[in-house]
Structures are given as structure tokens and as C-alpha cells.
Design a protein around this motif. Structure first.
Motif, mmCIF file in Angstrom:
data_model
loop_
_atom_site.group_PDB
_atom_site.id
_atom_site.type_symbol
_atom_site.label_atom_id
_atom_site.label_comp_id
_atom_site.label_asym_id
_atom_site.label_seq_id
_atom_site.Cartn_x
_atom_site.Cartn_y
_atom_site.Cartn_z
ATOM 1 N N VAL A 107 0.840 -1.208 0.000
ATOM 2 C CA VAL A 107 0.000 0.000 0.000
ATOM 3 C C VAL A 107 0.872 1.254 0.000
ATOM 4 O O VAL A 107 0.568 2.238 -0.683
ATOM 5 C CB VAL A 107 -0.940 -0.001 1.218
ATOM 6 N N ASP A 108 1.981 1.208 0.751
ATOM 7 C CA ASP A 108 2.886 2.365 0.870
ATOM 8 C C ASP A 108 3.899 2.444 -0.266
ATOM 9 O O ASP A 108 4.824 3.258 -0.223
ATOM 10 C CB ASP A 108 3.635 2.303 2.206
ATOM 11 N N ASP A 109 3.735 1.591 -1.276
ATOM 12 C CA ASP A 109 4.636 1.566 -2.451
ATOM 13 C C ASP A 109 6.074 1.230 -2.094
ATOM 14 O O ASP A 109 7.014 1.634 -2.795
ATOM 15 C CB ASP A 109 4.602 2.913 -3.195
ATOM 16 N N LYS A 110 6.279 0.491 -0.999
ATOM 17 C CA LYS A 110 7.618 0.037 -0.643
ATOM 18 C C LYS A 110 7.967 -1.266 -1.369
ATOM 19 O O LYS A 110 9.136 -1.586 -1.555
ATOM 20 C CB LYS A 110 7.729 -0.167 0.871
ATOM 21 N N LEU A 111 6.929 -2.002 -1.754
ATOM 22 C CA LEU A 111 7.101 -3.249 -2.497
ATOM 23 C C LEU A 111 6.118 -3.279 -3.657
ATOM 24 O O LEU A 111 5.013 -2.750 -3.554
ATOM 25 C CB LEU A 111 6.827 -4.463 -1.598
ATOM 26 N N THR A 112 6.507 -3.931 -4.750
ATOM 27 C CA THR A 112 5.571 -4.166 -5.840
ATOM 28 C C THR A 112 4.870 -5.496 -5.595
ATOM 29 O O THR A 112 5.297 -6.298 -4.752
ATOM 30 C CB THR A 112 6.295 -4.234 -7.191
ATOM 31 N N THR A 113 3.813 -5.741 -6.336
ATOM 32 C CA THR A 113 3.118 -7.022 -6.198
ATOM 33 C C THR A 113 4.013 -8.177 -6.637
ATOM 34 O O THR A 113 3.894 -9.286 -6.121
ATOM 35 C CB THR A 113 1.821 -7.031 -7.020
ATOM 36 N N GLY A 114 4.921 -7.907 -7.572
ATOM 37 C CA GLY A 114 5.864 -8.950 -8.004
ATOM 38 C C GLY A 114 6.793 -9.357 -6.873
ATOM 39 O O GLY A 114 7.034 -10.550 -6.652
ATOM 40 N N ASP A 165 15.118 -2.414 2.119
ATOM 41 C CA ASP A 165 16.354 -1.729 2.511
ATOM 42 C C ASP A 165 17.458 -1.919 1.468
ATOM 43 O O ASP A 165 18.231 -0.995 1.192
ATOM 44 C CB ASP A 165 16.844 -2.249 3.865
ATOM 45 N N GLU A 166 17.516 -3.120 0.899
ATOM 46 C CA GLU A 166 18.579 -3.429 -0.056
ATOM 47 C C GLU A 166 18.184 -3.124 -1.492
ATOM 48 O O GLU A 166 18.942 -3.403 -2.418
ATOM 49 C CB GLU A 166 18.982 -4.905 0.077
ATOM 50 N N LYS A 167 16.949 -2.582 -1.668
ATOM 51 C CA LYS A 167 16.459 -2.221 -3.002
ATOM 52 C C LYS A 167 16.545 -3.405 -3.974
ATOM 53 O O LYS A 167 17.008 -3.285 -5.119
ATOM 54 C CB LYS A 167 17.233 -1.020 -3.555
ATOM 55 N N MET A 168 16.105 -4.561 -3.507
ATOM 56 C CA MET A 168 16.147 -5.767 -4.328
ATOM 57 C C MET A 168 15.181 -5.658 -5.510
ATOM 58 O O MET A 168 14.085 -5.103 -5.394
ATOM 59 C CB MET A 168 15.746 -6.998 -3.511
ATOM 60 N N SER A 169 15.584 -6.223 -6.637
ATOM 61 C CA SER A 169 14.680 -6.366 -7.773
ATOM 62 C C SER A 169 13.803 -7.597 -7.528
ATOM 63 O O SER A 169 14.057 -8.380 -6.599
ATOM 64 C CB SER A 169 15.471 -6.563 -9.067
ATOM 65 N N VAL A 170 12.775 -7.773 -8.348
ATOM 66 C CA VAL A 170 11.918 -8.958 -8.205
ATOM 67 C C VAL A 170 12.746 -10.222 -8.406
ATOM 68 O O VAL A 170 12.585 -11.205 -7.672
ATOM 69 C CB VAL A 170 10.753 -8.906 -9.216
ATOM 70 N N ARG A 171 13.656 -10.194 -9.371
ATOM 71 C CA ARG A 171 14.518 -11.358 -9.612
ATOM 72 C C ARG A 171 15.415 -11.642 -8.401
ATOM 73 O O ARG A 171 15.643 -12.802 -8.042
ATOM 74 C CB ARG A 171 15.375 -11.126 -10.855
ATOM 75 N N ASP A 172 15.918 -10.583 -7.764
ATOM 76 C CA ASP A 172 16.732 -10.750 -6.550
ATOM 77 C C ASP A 172 15.923 -11.450 -5.455
ATOM 78 O O ASP A 172 16.411 -12.354 -4.779
ATOM 79 C CB ASP A 172 17.201 -9.391 -6.018
ATOM 80 N N VAL A 173 14.687 -10.989 -5.283
ATOM 81 C CA VAL A 173 13.816 -11.565 -4.249
ATOM 82 C C VAL A 173 13.558 -13.038 -4.543
ATOM 83 O O VAL A 173 13.647 -13.887 -3.647
ATOM 84 C CB VAL A 173 12.482 -10.793 -4.160
ATOM 85 N N GLU A 174 13.247 -13.347 -5.779
ATOM 86 C CA GLU A 174 12.981 -14.747 -6.152
ATOM 87 C C GLU A 174 14.191 -15.622 -5.859
ATOM 88 O O GLU A 174 14.056 -16.730 -5.319
ATOM 89 C CB GLU A 174 12.613 -14.826 -7.637
#
Length: 296
Positions: free
Chosen positions: A181-188, A211-220
Motif C-alpha cells: 500500500v505504501d509503495d515500498k514493495l511491488t506485487t511482483g 532496505d537493499e532495493k532488491m529487484s523482483v529477480r533478486d527476491v525470487e
């Protein structure tokens, strides 16, 4: 937004026109011309899908309304002693800010399901719902009106996959939902975290991803590694003395208190293993190093 034939459910296509113009407009042949009503007799929808309103944008809209008036009437349901808003709550809020005493409305008589559907469609067409609000609205159509996912998809002119993916977000920890909701994370980002079933660990990982500004691929990648490490640790622990496992867990908690961050003892056997200390920024790493050096 392309609207499929029949996408508003039985009967609703005859009630609404101009569905592709960014606003739900009522068919005048069904409900007549707009009428002016006392703004104080108009109330917001208590189950309005949208919960968040940008105050700065409301002020801008209020200034615009002062100059041009309310071009598109509000759509309301007659509740007897008051009128409940189906579509146009932003215009109503802005009109109050602008000091209007009356607002133009078109009064409709709908079933509760039609009421919810039109309110949802109005918000979706204006792209005013955040992903969690949208998911909660879809869930209400399913839970309250016993619709199937493909029926919801047809009514709101979205794919069934879109509905399924939206509903999955509601399985996230509430704190992670708030980050969306706060736009800190995307749905991906968030959907990739669903594999972390522990709510606290899921939230801790979400904060780390932010905090680490991970991309969706990083998170996966990191979530997959986390899950695989967990499986590996379970397999290893089967060969370790259960009493030592309990001691290691207690030691982990002690070290966590001393260092102020997550600490893991990964035992290889009953005598050896690996000590891991987590950090989430360069500043935190420097703090931990300084703390360890001070113990000399």
C-alpha cells in the motif's frame, strides 16, 4: 480499458453507459436526469473498496471544482434517510472541501451485488485502488455473493489469472500488505515472498528487500536460497544430538541480543559448524564489526 460483453453481469449493461471513458456513467433512460441534493444528506459507502485518499490531489480537485463545478454527477443509492455513494466519493470529498452545499447526483435502485460491482468497477476504471484494496474487493464478491473467480473476472473485465494473483496477496502478512500500500514493495516482490510461510520471517525479509532495493529477480533468488537452506538444515539436524540443537537455539538468541541482528548456528555435526551473522546495510555491518572489535 476494454470491457468484455456482459462484463457487468446480468442487467448492469442496461444501467451503465460510457464504461470506456474513465468514469461509470449512468444510462439516463433508466434513471433520469441528475438532481441537486443537500451534500450533508450524501454519505460515503461504508464498504467502499478504496480506503486511501491523497489529500493533495483532493485539494487540487477541490480547486478545479470551484472553477468548473462537478461535471460528472455522483452515483448514489437511496437509503431512505440518506443517499449512499456508489461512485464519485472523491468528487464528494472535494466538493465538501470547496464549500459546496449541494451536489448533483443520479439516484439508482440496485441490488446489493450490483451496488458492490458498480462501486468496484468505478474505482478500477479510474485506477484509484491500490493492489490490496482491489484484492479485498474481489474477495468480497467471492465471499459475500458466492461468485467464482472466473465470474468475478468477467464482471470486472479482467483475466482470471489477474483475479487469482490479486487474491494471493491477501495471504501475505498484514505488515507486508501495508508495505505494498505504501509503495515500498511491488506485487511482483510480494508474490515471490509467499513461499516464506512464517509471518515474522516474511516481514523481516520484506524489510530487507526494501532496505537493499532488491529487484523482483533478486527476491525470487534469495527466497529460493532461503527455502533450500531451510530444507538442508532440517536434513542435517536429523544427525545432530537433540540436546545440542536446543543449546544452539538458546545460543543463537543470546548472540542476537548481543549483536542486535539475526544470528544462525549451522551445525555440520555434533562438533563443528558455521556461525552466520546477518546485516542489511553497510552501516549495520560497520556497527557489528566495531562491536566485535570492542570485545577484544
Amino acid at each position: 480499458m476494454a470491457v468484455k460483453k456482459g462484463g457487468l453481469g446480468k442487467g448492469l449493461d442496461s444501467l451503465i453507459v460510457n464504461k470506456n471513458e474513465g468514469v461509470v456513467a449512468v444510462n439516463p433512460e433508466q434513471h433520469g436526469a441528475p438532481v441537486e441534493v443537500d451534500i450533508n444528506k450524501v454519505e460515503p459507502n461504508k464498504l467502499q473498496p478504496r480506503k486511501n485518499f491523497d489529500e493533495d490531489k483532493l485539494q487540487d480537485l477541490a480547486e478545479n471544482i470551484k472553477i468548473h463545478g462537478i461535471i460528472n454527477p455522483l452515483i448514489v443509492q437511496d437509503r431512505g434517510k440518506y443517499y449512499e455513494i456508489i461512485g464519485g466519493e472523491r468528487r464528494w470529498r472535494a466538493a465538501r472541501i470547496a464549500g459546496f452545499k449541494k451536489v448533483p447526483v443520479i439516484i439508482m435502485k440496485l441490488s446489493e451485488q450490483e451496488f458492490v460491482e458498480i462501486s468496484l468497477i468505478d474505482n478500477i476504471q479510474r485506477e484509484q485502488l491500490n493492489p490490496i484494496e482491489e484484492a479485498m474487493a474481489f474477495a468480497r464478491l467471492i465471499d459475500e455473493f458466492k461468485l467464482k473467480q472466473d465470474e468475478v473476472a468477467e464482471r470486472v473485465s479482467k483475466s482470471r489469472t489477474t483475479i487469482t494473483n490479486a487474491l494471493r496477496l491477501l495471504k501475505l502478512d498484514k505488515r507486508v500488505q501495508d508495505m505494498i500500500v505504501d509503495d515500498k514493495l511491488t506485487t511482483g516482490h510480494a508474490r515471490a515472498m509467499l513461499a516464506i510461510t512464517d509471518p515474522d520471517k516474511q516481514y523481516e525479509f520484506a524489510e530487507r528487500a526494501f532496505d537493499e532495493k532488491m529487484s523482483v529477480r533478486d527476491v525470487e533468488r534469495e527466497v529460493k536460497k532461503l527455502i533450500n537452506d531451510k530444507k538442508s538444515d532440517k536434513k542435517k539436524s536429523a544427525d545432530i544430538d537433540p540436546q545440542l540443537v536446543a543449546v544452539y537455539e538458546q545460543t543463537q538468541e543470546k548472540l542476537k541480543g548481543v549483536l542486535g541482528t539475526k544470528v544462525f548456528i549451522n551445525a555440520k555435526d555434533n562438533k563443528s559448524g558455521r556461525l552466520e551473522i546477518e546485516y542489511y546495510s553497510q552501516d549495520e555491518l560497520n556497527r557489528i564489526v566495531d562491536l566485535l572489535e570492542s570485545i577484544k
